[in-house]
Motif scaffolding. Structure first.
Motif, PDB file in Angstrom:
ATOM      1  N   LEU A 114      63.486 -40.642  46.681  1.00  0.00           N
ATOM      2  CA  LEU A 114      64.797 -40.318  46.827  1.00  0.00           C
ATOM      3  C   LEU A 114      65.496 -39.402  45.817  1.00  0.00           C
ATOM      4  O   LEU A 114      66.281 -38.263  45.768  1.00  0.00           O
ATOM      5  CB  LEU A 114      65.672 -41.611  47.521  1.00  0.00           C
ATOM      6  N   VAL A 115      65.015 -39.763  44.765  1.00  0.00           N
ATOM      7  CA  VAL A 115      65.417 -39.276  44.280  1.00  0.00           C
ATOM      8  C   VAL A 115      64.436 -38.020  43.321  1.00  0.00           C
ATOM      9  O   VAL A 115      65.681 -37.133  43.193  1.00  0.00           O
ATOM     10  CB  VAL A 115      65.246 -40.492  42.396  1.00  0.00           C
ATOM     11  N   PHE A 116      64.271 -38.204  43.607  1.00  0.00           N
ATOM     12  CA  PHE A 116      63.318 -36.200  43.476  1.00  0.00           C
ATOM     13  C   PHE A 116      64.168 -35.566  44.793  1.00  0.00           C
ATOM     14  O   PHE A 116      64.004 -34.473  44.339  1.00  0.00           O
ATOM     15  CB  PHE A 116      61.783 -36.445  43.923  1.00  0.00           C
ATOM     16  N   ALA A 117      63.904 -36.218  45.619  1.00  0.00           N
ATOM     17  CA  ALA A 117      64.877 -35.145  46.743  1.00  0.00           C
ATOM     18  C   ALA A 117      66.014 -34.824  46.452  1.00  0.00           C
ATOM     19  O   ALA A 117      66.320 -33.767  46.388  1.00  0.00           O
ATOM     20  CB  ALA A 117      64.758 -35.897  48.289  1.00  0.00           C
ATOM     21  N   ALA A 118      66.735 -35.756  46.138  1.00  0.00           N
ATOM     22  CA  ALA A 118      67.972 -35.492  45.615  1.00  0.00           C
ATOM     23  C   ALA A 118      68.501 -34.643  43.949  1.00  0.00           C
ATOM     24  O   ALA A 118      69.419 -34.271  44.294  1.00  0.00           O
ATOM     25  CB  ALA A 118      68.936 -36.803  45.366  1.00  0.00           C
ATOM     26  N   VAL A 119      67.304 -35.215  43.394  1.00  0.00           N
ATOM     27  CA  VAL A 119      67.635 -34.151  42.102  1.00  0.00           C
ATOM     28  C   VAL A 119      66.860 -32.954  41.590  1.00  0.00           C
ATOM     29  O   VAL A 119      67.132 -32.027  41.129  1.00  0.00           O
ATOM     30  CB  VAL A 119      67.307 -35.434  40.724  1.00  0.00           C
TER      31      VAL A 119
ATOM     32  N   ALA B 153      63.824 -31.399  44.555  1.00  0.00           N
ATOM     33  CA  ALA B 153      63.003 -31.078  45.344  1.00  0.00           C
ATOM     34  C   ALA B 153      64.023 -29.545  45.664  1.00  0.00           C
ATOM     35  O   ALA B 153      64.025 -28.508  45.668  1.00  0.00           O
ATOM     36  CB  ALA B 153      63.490 -31.312  46.882  1.00  0.00           C
ATOM     37  N   VAL B 154      66.283 -29.615  45.538  1.00  0.00           N
ATOM     38  CA  VAL B 154      66.212 -28.279  45.873  1.00  0.00           C
ATOM     39  C   VAL B 154      66.096 -26.972  44.228  1.00  0.00           C
ATOM     40  O   VAL B 154      65.825 -26.252  44.652  1.00  0.00           O
ATOM     41  CB  VAL B 154      67.619 -28.839  46.022  1.00  0.00           C
ATOM     42  N   TYR B 155      66.121 -27.534  43.900  1.00  0.00           N
ATOM     43  CA  TYR B 155      65.751 -26.847  42.039  1.00  0.00           C
ATOM     44  C   TYR B 155      64.737 -26.201  42.250  1.00  0.00           C
ATOM     45  O   TYR B 155      64.805 -24.855  42.002  1.00  0.00           O
ATOM     46  CB  TYR B 155      65.329 -28.039  41.069  1.00  0.00           C
ATOM     47  N   PHE B 156      64.290 -26.622  42.939  1.00  0.00           N
ATOM     48  CA  PHE B 156      62.185 -25.977  42.538  1.00  0.00           C
ATOM     49  C   PHE B 156      62.123 -25.622  44.065  1.00  0.00           C
ATOM     50  O   PHE B 156      61.358 -24.395  44.427  1.00  0.00           O
ATOM     51  CB  PHE B 156      61.312 -27.176  42.385  1.00  0.00           C
ATOM     52  N   LEU B 157      62.874 -25.404  45.074  1.00  0.00           N
ATOM     53  CA  LEU B 157      62.450 -24.788  46.001  1.00  0.00           C
ATOM     54  C   LEU B 157      63.553 -23.641  46.165  1.00  0.00           C
ATOM     55  O   LEU B 157      63.674 -22.642  46.472  1.00  0.00           O
ATOM     56  CB  LEU B 157      63.203 -25.688  47.220  1.00  0.00           C
TER      57      LEU B 157
ATOM     58  N   LEU C 202      55.257 -25.858  48.692  1.00  0.00           N
ATOM     59  CA  LEU C 202      54.207 -26.912  48.983  1.00  0.00           C
ATOM     60  C   LEU C 202      54.831 -28.185  48.666  1.00  0.00           C
ATOM     61  O   LEU C 202      54.620 -29.316  49.388  1.00  0.00           O
ATOM     62  CB  LEU C 202      53.496 -26.352  49.246  1.00  0.00           C
ATOM     63  N   LEU C 203      54.319 -28.304  47.101  1.00  0.00           N
ATOM     64  CA  LEU C 203      54.115 -29.846  46.279  1.00  0.00           C
ATOM     65  C   LEU C 203      55.607 -30.176  46.974  1.00  0.00           C
ATOM     66  O   LEU C 203      55.587 -31.214  47.207  1.00  0.00           O
ATOM     67  CB  LEU C 203      54.187 -29.697  44.588  1.00  0.00           C
ATOM     68  N   PRO C 204      57.249 -29.936  46.552  1.00  0.00           N
ATOM     69  CA  PRO C 204      58.036 -31.029  46.473  1.00  0.00           C
ATOM     70  C   PRO C 204      58.154 -31.045  48.111  1.00  0.00           C
ATOM     71  O   PRO C 204      58.770 -32.226  48.336  1.00  0.00           O
ATOM     72  CB  PRO C 204      59.320 -29.653  46.602  1.00  0.00           C
ATOM     73  N   VAL C 205      57.914 -30.320  49.299  1.00  0.00           N
ATOM     74  CA  VAL C 205      58.265 -30.662  50.076  1.00  0.00           C
ATOM     75  C   VAL C 205      57.110 -31.680  50.696  1.00  0.00           C
ATOM     76  O   VAL C 205      57.358 -32.600  51.601  1.00  0.00           O
ATOM     77  CB  VAL C 205      57.583 -30.004  51.630  1.00  0.00           C
ATOM     78  N   LEU C 206      55.934 -31.483  50.073  1.00  0.00           N
ATOM     79  CA  LEU C 206      55.201 -32.635  50.864  1.00  0.00           C
ATOM     80  C   LEU C 206      55.704 -34.408  49.828  1.00  0.00           C
ATOM     81  O   LEU C 206      55.131 -35.314  50.585  1.00  0.00           O
ATOM     82  CB  LEU C 206      53.770 -32.555  49.649  1.00  0.00           C
TER      83      LEU C 206
END
Length: 181
Positions: free
Chosen positions: A28-33, A35-39, A96-100
């Motif tokens: 959840l923290v990865f998604a919030a902090v 994932a969008v940065y890397f995408l 790919l990696l953040p989505v996974l």
């Protein structure tokens, strides 16, 4: 005093059994902090059209190979196959990696890949872009240096996912349940 220690030990034992919570919160923290940065970072590297990942923008080469691209006169055709493969692989990894990880699919592999990605990103920032000012120092009074402080927290989050996995609310868990049937 013994009663306080007994209460503490009981609470600690209950918390130790909550591995699912740590893994779920890490995703959840990865998604919030992050994932969008890397995408978003991946988007800046895409070339034109539907196959933009296979035809990276000049910005991709500037970000990933700053010195080599400058030495090539900012001409992508003057770079070798190695440079093109690394840039395309980097773009694919940023998507790919953040989505996974967010989906909780092959989470440990994705976290391991992201650990390598962050290490390479940090090395490029320091040596390729000369961002020694962003390096920072540990054990100082300033907690927000972009590389040592922030990225060590990113790595802690990713190591947590590598060790604990994705948790129960994940596609990994679903795959395990399907294989057990």
């Amino acid at each position: 005093m013994q009663q306080i220690l007994n209460v503490y030990d009981g609470a600690a034992a209950r918390l130790s059994r909550q591995d699912w919570l740590l893994a779920t919160l890490a995703r959840l923290v990865f998604a919030a902090v992050l994932a969008v940065y890397f995408l978003n970072s991946g988007v800046t590297k895409l070339g034109d059209g539907a196959i933009g990942v296979l035809t990276p923008s000049a910005g991709a080469y500037i970000q990933i190979f700053p010195q080599a691209f400058a030495n090539a006169g900012y001409d992508t055709s003057a770079l070798g196959l190695f440079h093109h493969v690394v840039v395309i692989a980097g773009i694919a990894a940023e998507f790919l990696l953040p989505v996974l990880i967010v989906a909780g699919l092959f989470t440990r592999f994705a976290a391991f890949g992201m650990i390598g990605f962050v290490a390479l990103q940090s090395t490029t920032d320091i040596f390729g872009h000369g961002r020694y000012d962003a390096l920072g120092r540990w054990f100082d009074r300033i907690p927000d240096a972009a590389i040592l402080d922030q990225r060590s927290l990113w790595l802690l989050l990713l190591v947590t996912l590598l060790i604990k996995g994705a948790g129960p609310l994940s596609l990994d868990k679903l795959l395990v349940m399907m294989r057990r049937r």
